[in-house]
Design a protein around this motif. Structure first.
Motif, PDB file in Angstrom:
ATOM      1  N   ASN A 513       0.269  61.212  36.450  1.00 37.25           N
ATOM      2  CA  ASN A 513       1.604  60.772  36.034  1.00 37.25           C
ATOM      3  C   ASN A 513       2.276  59.934  37.117  1.00 37.25           C
ATOM      4  OD1 ASN A 513       1.498  62.022  33.515  1.00 37.25           O
ATOM      5  ND2 ASN A 513       2.309  63.955  34.291  1.00 37.25           N
ATOM      6  N   VAL A 514       2.143  60.359  38.353  1.00 37.63           N
ATOM      7  CA  VAL A 514       2.739  59.587  39.448  1.00 37.63           C
ATOM      8  C   VAL A 514       2.078  58.213  39.561  1.00 37.63           C
ATOM      9  CG1 VAL A 514       3.007  59.476  41.960  1.00 37.63           C
ATOM     10  CG2 VAL A 514       3.474  61.613  40.754  1.00 37.63           C
ATOM     11  N   ALA A 515       0.753  58.172  39.422  1.00 36.68           N
ATOM     12  CA  ALA A 515       0.026  56.909  39.584  1.00 36.68           C
ATOM     13  C   ALA A 515       0.306  55.914  38.471  1.00 36.68           C
ATOM     14  CB  ALA A 515      -1.470  57.191  39.657  1.00 36.68           C
ATOM     15  N   SER A 516       0.709  56.393  37.283  1.00 37.46           N
ATOM     16  CA  SER A 516       0.866  55.502  36.131  1.00 37.46           C
ATOM     17  C   SER A 516       2.316  55.288  35.699  1.00 37.46           C
ATOM     18  CB  SER A 516       0.069  56.054  34.941  1.00 37.46           C
ATOM     19  OG  SER A 516       0.484  57.371  34.615  1.00 37.46           O
ATOM     20  N   ARG A 517       3.259  56.007  36.274  1.00 38.86           N
ATOM     21  CA  ARG A 517       4.662  55.865  35.852  1.00 38.86           C
ATOM     22  C   ARG A 517       5.298  54.634  36.473  1.00 38.86           C
ATOM     23  NH1 ARG A 517       8.093  61.330  36.073  1.00 38.86           N
ATOM     24  NH2 ARG A 517       9.638  59.822  35.342  1.00 38.86           N
ATOM     25  N   VAL A 518       6.160  53.997  35.684  1.00 36.88           N
ATOM     26  CA  VAL A 518       6.811  52.756  36.114  1.00 36.88           C
ATOM     27  C   VAL A 518       7.667  52.985  37.350  1.00 36.88           C
ATOM     28  CG1 VAL A 518       8.465  50.975  35.423  1.00 36.88           C
ATOM     29  CG2 VAL A 518       6.774  51.808  33.786  1.00 36.88           C
ATOM     30  N   GLU A 519       8.310  54.132  37.439  1.00 37.26           N
ATOM     31  CA  GLU A 519       9.199  54.408  38.575  1.00 37.26           C
ATOM     32  C   GLU A 519       8.464  54.311  39.906  1.00 37.26           C
ATOM     33  OE1 GLU A 519       8.957  56.117  35.890  1.00 37.26           O
ATOM     34  OE2 GLU A 519      10.957  56.342  34.997  1.00 37.26           O
ATOM     35  N   TYR A 520       7.203  54.734  39.928  1.00 31.56           N
ATOM     36  CA  TYR A 520       6.425  54.702  41.170  1.00 31.56           C
ATOM     37  C   TYR A 520       5.685  53.376  41.339  1.00 31.56           C
ATOM     38  CZ  TYR A 520       7.395  59.706  41.149  1.00 31.56           C
ATOM     39  OH  TYR A 520       8.037  60.918  41.142  1.00 31.56           O
ATOM     40  N   LEU A 521       5.191  52.817  40.239  1.00 25.19           N
ATOM     41  CA  LEU A 521       4.522  51.523  40.327  1.00 25.19           C
ATOM     42  C   LEU A 521       5.483  50.436  40.796  1.00 25.19           C
ATOM     43  CD1 LEU A 521       2.367  51.585  37.058  1.00 25.19           C
ATOM     44  CD2 LEU A 521       1.525  51.723  39.400  1.00 25.19           C
ATOM     45  N   SER A 522       6.737  50.511  40.362  1.00 21.02           N
ATOM     46  CA  SER A 522       7.715  49.493  40.746  1.00 21.02           C
ATOM     47  C   SER A 522       8.086  49.586  42.216  1.00 21.02           C
ATOM     48  CB  SER A 522       8.973  49.625  39.883  1.00 21.02           C
ATOM     49  OG  SER A 522       9.563  50.907  40.033  1.00 21.02           O
ATOM     50  N   ALA A 523       7.787  50.729  42.847  1.00 19.23           N
ATOM     51  CA  ALA A 523       8.075  50.871  44.284  1.00 19.23           C
ATOM     52  C   ALA A 523       7.010  50.211  45.151  1.00 19.23           C
ATOM     53  CB  ALA A 523       8.191  52.350  44.652  1.00 19.23           C
ATOM     54  N   MET A 524       5.893  49.819  44.545  1.00 16.67           N
ATOM     55  CA  MET A 524       4.844  49.148  45.297  1.00 16.67           C
ATOM     56  C   MET A 524       5.219  47.694  45.539  1.00 16.67           C
ATOM     57  SD  MET A 524       2.584  51.436  45.932  1.00 16.67           S
ATOM     58  CE  MET A 524       1.204  50.439  46.468  1.00 16.67           C
ATOM     59  N   ASN A 525       4.627  47.122  46.596  1.00 15.81           N
ATOM     60  CA  ASN A 525       4.899  45.732  46.925  1.00 15.81           C
ATOM     61  C   ASN A 525       4.407  44.812  45.821  1.00 15.81           C
ATOM     62  OD1 ASN A 525       4.219  43.021  48.406  1.00 15.81           O
ATOM     63  ND2 ASN A 525       5.604  44.137  49.762  1.00 15.81           N
ATOM     64  N   ALA A 526       5.079  43.672  45.641  1.00  9.62           N
ATOM     65  CA  ALA A 526       4.727  42.743  44.564  1.00  9.62           C
ATOM     66  C   ALA A 526       3.300  42.238  44.710  1.00  9.62           C
ATOM     67  CB  ALA A 526       5.702  41.569  44.539  1.00  9.62           C
ATOM     68  N   SER A 527       2.803  42.060  45.946  1.00  9.60           N
ATOM     69  CA  SER A 527       1.441  41.559  46.142  1.00  9.60           C
ATOM     70  C   SER A 527       0.391  42.566  45.693  1.00  9.60           C
ATOM     71  CB  SER A 527       1.225  41.203  47.612  1.00  9.60           C
ATOM     72  OG  SER A 527       1.349  42.360  48.428  1.00  9.60           O
ATOM     73  N   TRP A 528       0.768  43.819  45.495  1.00  9.91           N
ATOM     74  CA  TRP A 528      -0.150  44.841  44.985  1.00  9.91           C
ATOM     75  C   TRP A 528      -0.418  44.633  43.502  1.00  9.91           C
ATOM     76  CZ3 TRP A 528      -0.192  49.576  42.061  1.00  9.91           C
ATOM     77  CH2 TRP A 528      -1.199  50.479  42.418  1.00  9.91           C
ATOM     78  N   LEU A 529       0.431  43.849  42.835  1.00 12.14           N
ATOM     79  CA  LEU A 529       0.308  43.537  41.412  1.00 12.14           C
ATOM     80  C   LEU A 529       0.186  44.803  40.572  1.00 12.14           C
ATOM     81  CD1 LEU A 529      -1.993  40.361  41.330  1.00 12.14           C
ATOM     82  CD2 LEU A 529       0.437  40.499  40.788  1.00 12.14           C
ATOM     83  N   GLY A 530       1.227  45.611  40.648  1.00 11.16           N
ATOM     84  CA  GLY A 530       1.232  46.864  39.898  1.00 11.16           C
ATOM     85  C   GLY A 530       1.242  46.679  38.394  1.00 11.16           C
ATOM     86  N   TRP A 531       1.462  45.486  37.905  1.00  6.33           N
ATOM     87  CA  TRP A 531       1.440  45.215  36.466  1.00  6.33           C
ATOM     88  C   TRP A 531       0.016  45.059  35.954  1.00  6.33           C
ATOM     89  CZ3 TRP A 531       3.757  42.199  40.196  1.00  6.33           C
ATOM     90  CH2 TRP A 531       5.133  42.371  40.364  1.00  6.33           C
ATOM     91  N   LEU A 532      -0.922  44.731  36.848  1.00 10.13           N
ATOM     92  CA  LEU A 532      -2.268  44.331  36.431  1.00 10.13           C
ATOM     93  C   LEU A 532      -3.165  45.548  36.204  1.00 10.13           C
ATOM     94  CD1 LEU A 532      -3.864  41.784  35.859  1.00 10.13           C
ATOM     95  CD2 LEU A 532      -4.591  41.767  38.239  1.00 10.13           C
TER      96      LEU A 532
END
Length: 532
Positions: A513-532
């Motif tokens: 849940n932590v790895a896939s939730r938007v709240e945590y993914l959005s905290a990653m740097n943009a270069s990590w490309l959390g959308w991909l």
């Protein structure tokens, strides 16, 4: 240990002088002849600098770090060699003066200006790379390799045959009389653009008539290749434990990795993985197909955050506008001929991703950028580049990222939510249970791994600690890291919990849940490309 190694090498050299000479010639010619072109080196340097800027925007405010980085790029041998190449997009044979005007004489003063200049030079080098020959011939690069078989005094074996795995999952006893020898090298060598994996594609024909294809990979840092070799050896031992546990064996859950043979501290050859494509390559292909800028999500994220949008709203906006969830699924479906193949590939992909996510979590690996995740659409196998632990200044494993492993929307979409809550979670739990119950079989190798890894880390350029450490300090760090790893395995496997405790999958589901939730993914740097 080094003196013993020198003694062994001296004995081997004296006993097999001709074979030693042939191997030395092979290693030297591959290391020298199959080097990346200056255009390729500079293209990677400019692309990495753009990622550096978006990854550390606070460091770019005064431009000092970027300008210093540009100074070091301009002083490399690649720029001086660039003037001797045949193709130049600007029409001039030397571009060093133009580069110095852009970054040294009148350096950029704003973030927007530096990104624009970096994109200009990235495009310049990309145009040069596309104009390079698609096939090179050994007769023009290395006659010694072309005539290697005829000039060799001894029969040299095809590399990688001493890494064969037996039925018990461990390296099998070598049977040199059954090994295939090199008959000849194929005359054509193809440049390959696979980050962290390859620079050239080299093929050799064996005495059995088959063709053996390898990637020749040059790395700027010897510590990176050596760390990957240590990790591959450890994963080989982990596979032996996974193969003997009933829960992982019934799922055919094994870690996948290629055969890699080191030639020198900075050069290795890797078993060719032509069917593997990084997640970043799939993203770039998507951008090329739709005519969009691959750096647009980074710029859009910066603009939205500077306009006081929340990180969650920024993430959702970019996902709806720029990066759909179906990029990976579309690529995987396109390589399958039937629904049965799609099912098999998805199942294998889910199992591989679950096991790599487990190792990622228990060993504090992190930094799982899309360019480091290689996927085979034909089989579903996964190979992670630069897959090794992170350490803090005290030499203890640490990962400060918001997510425990990479489980982004595109990965979830292909696996499906049912697959995430079912096979993915079940495989992670089964892998943790197998490794925890088999820790007596991996403990010795794990301690050796941490000892070598920490010893290498202490003298690497990334480490800011003192180079002088006592043996007791090193021993304490090794024992601490192994203890932390075992404690994480035990918590996932839920051993020794009382009967009234929650279901054993709760800890694993919490991580998912932590790895896939938007709240945590959005905290990653943009270069990590959390959308991909």
């Amino acid at each position: 240990a080094l003196s013993w190694a020198d003694q062994v090498m001296s004995v081997m050299k004296a006993s097999h002088l001709s074979l030693f000479h042939d191997l030395e010639l092979l290693v030297d010619k591959v290391s020298v002849s199959l080097t990346p072109k200056p255009e390729e080196v500079l293209l990677d340097a400019f692309a990495d600098t753009i990622k550096h800027c978006y990854r550390h925007p606070h460091m770019v405010q005064n431009m000092n770090s970027v300008i210093q980085r540009m100074h070091s790029i301009g002083e490399t041998h690649a720029f001086s060699a660039l003037g001797n190449t045949l193709y130049s997009p600007s029409g001039s044979r030397t571009t060093l003066e133009e580069f110095q005007n852009d970054f040294v004489v009148s350096p950029p003063s704003t973030f927007v200006d530096v990104i624009a200049l970096l994109k200009k030079w990235t495009q310049n080098m990309q145009e040069r790379v596309t104009k390079l020959p698609h096939v090179q011939f050994l007769e023009g690069t290395s006659l010694a390799l072309l005539d290697f078989a005829s000039n060799a005094v001894s029969a040299v074996e095809v590399p990688g045959q001493y890494q064969q795995v037996g039925i018990d999952g461990l390296p099998s006893e070598p049977a040199s009389h059954q090994h295939v020898r090199i008959e000849s090298f194929l005359p054509d060598v193809a440049p390959v653009r696979k980050s962290f994996l390859a620079n050239h594609r080299l093929a050799m024909r064996g005495t059995d008539g088959k063709t053996y294809v390898f990637y020749a990979h040059h790395s700027l840092r010897s510590s990176t290749l050596r760390a990957e070799e240590r990790m591959i050896q450890l994963m080989n031992t982990l596979n032996a434990v996974l193969d003997h546990h009933i829960q992982t064996r019934r799922r055919n859950a094994r870690l996948s990795f290629p055969v890699a043979i080191p030639f020198s501290p900075r050069v290795r050859i890797v078993q060719a993985l032509d069917s593997y494509h990084s997640l970043n390559e799939m993203w770039l292909d998507h951008c090329a197909k739709h005519g969009t800028d691959p750096y647009a999500p980074w710029a859009r994220s910066r603009d939205l955050l500077s306009s006081n949008h929340s990180s969650k709203d920024t993430f959702l906006k970019i996902q709806s506008e720029l990066i759909p969830r179906t990029i990976l699924s579309g690529r995987m479906y396109a390589s399958s001929l039937s629904y049965h193949e799609v099912f098999d590939v998805r199942r294998r992909f889910t199992i591989c991703l679950a096991l790599t996510s487990l190792i990622d979590y228990v060993m504090f690996i992190g930094s799982r950028f899309p360019s480091k995740l290689f996927i085979s659409p034909d089989s579903g196998d996964i190979w992670n580049a630069q897959f090794y632990p992170n350490y803090n200044e005290a030499g203890r494993m640490q990962n400060g990222e918001a997510v425990p492993f990479r489980l982004t929307p595109n990965l979830v979409h292909f696996i499906t939510h049912m697959g995430v809550s079912g096979l993915f979670t079940g495989t992670m739990l089964a892998g943790a249970l197998a490794l925890h119950e088999g820790k007596s079989k991996i403990n010795d190798h794990l301690l050796l791994f941490f000892r070598d890894d920490l010893a290498s880390w202490q003298v690497s350029e990334d480490s800011i600690v003192s180079l002088v450490r006592s043996k007791e300090d090193l021993k304490d760090r090794v024992l601490h890291n192994s203890k932390v790893l075992y404690s994480r395995l035990a918590s996932l496997a839920s051993v020794d919990q009382p009967s009234f405790a929650p279901p054993i999958t709760n800890k694993t589901m919490d991580l998912v849940n932590v790895a896939s939730r938007v709240e945590y993914l959005s905290a990653m740097n943009a270069s990590w490309l959390g959308w991909l």
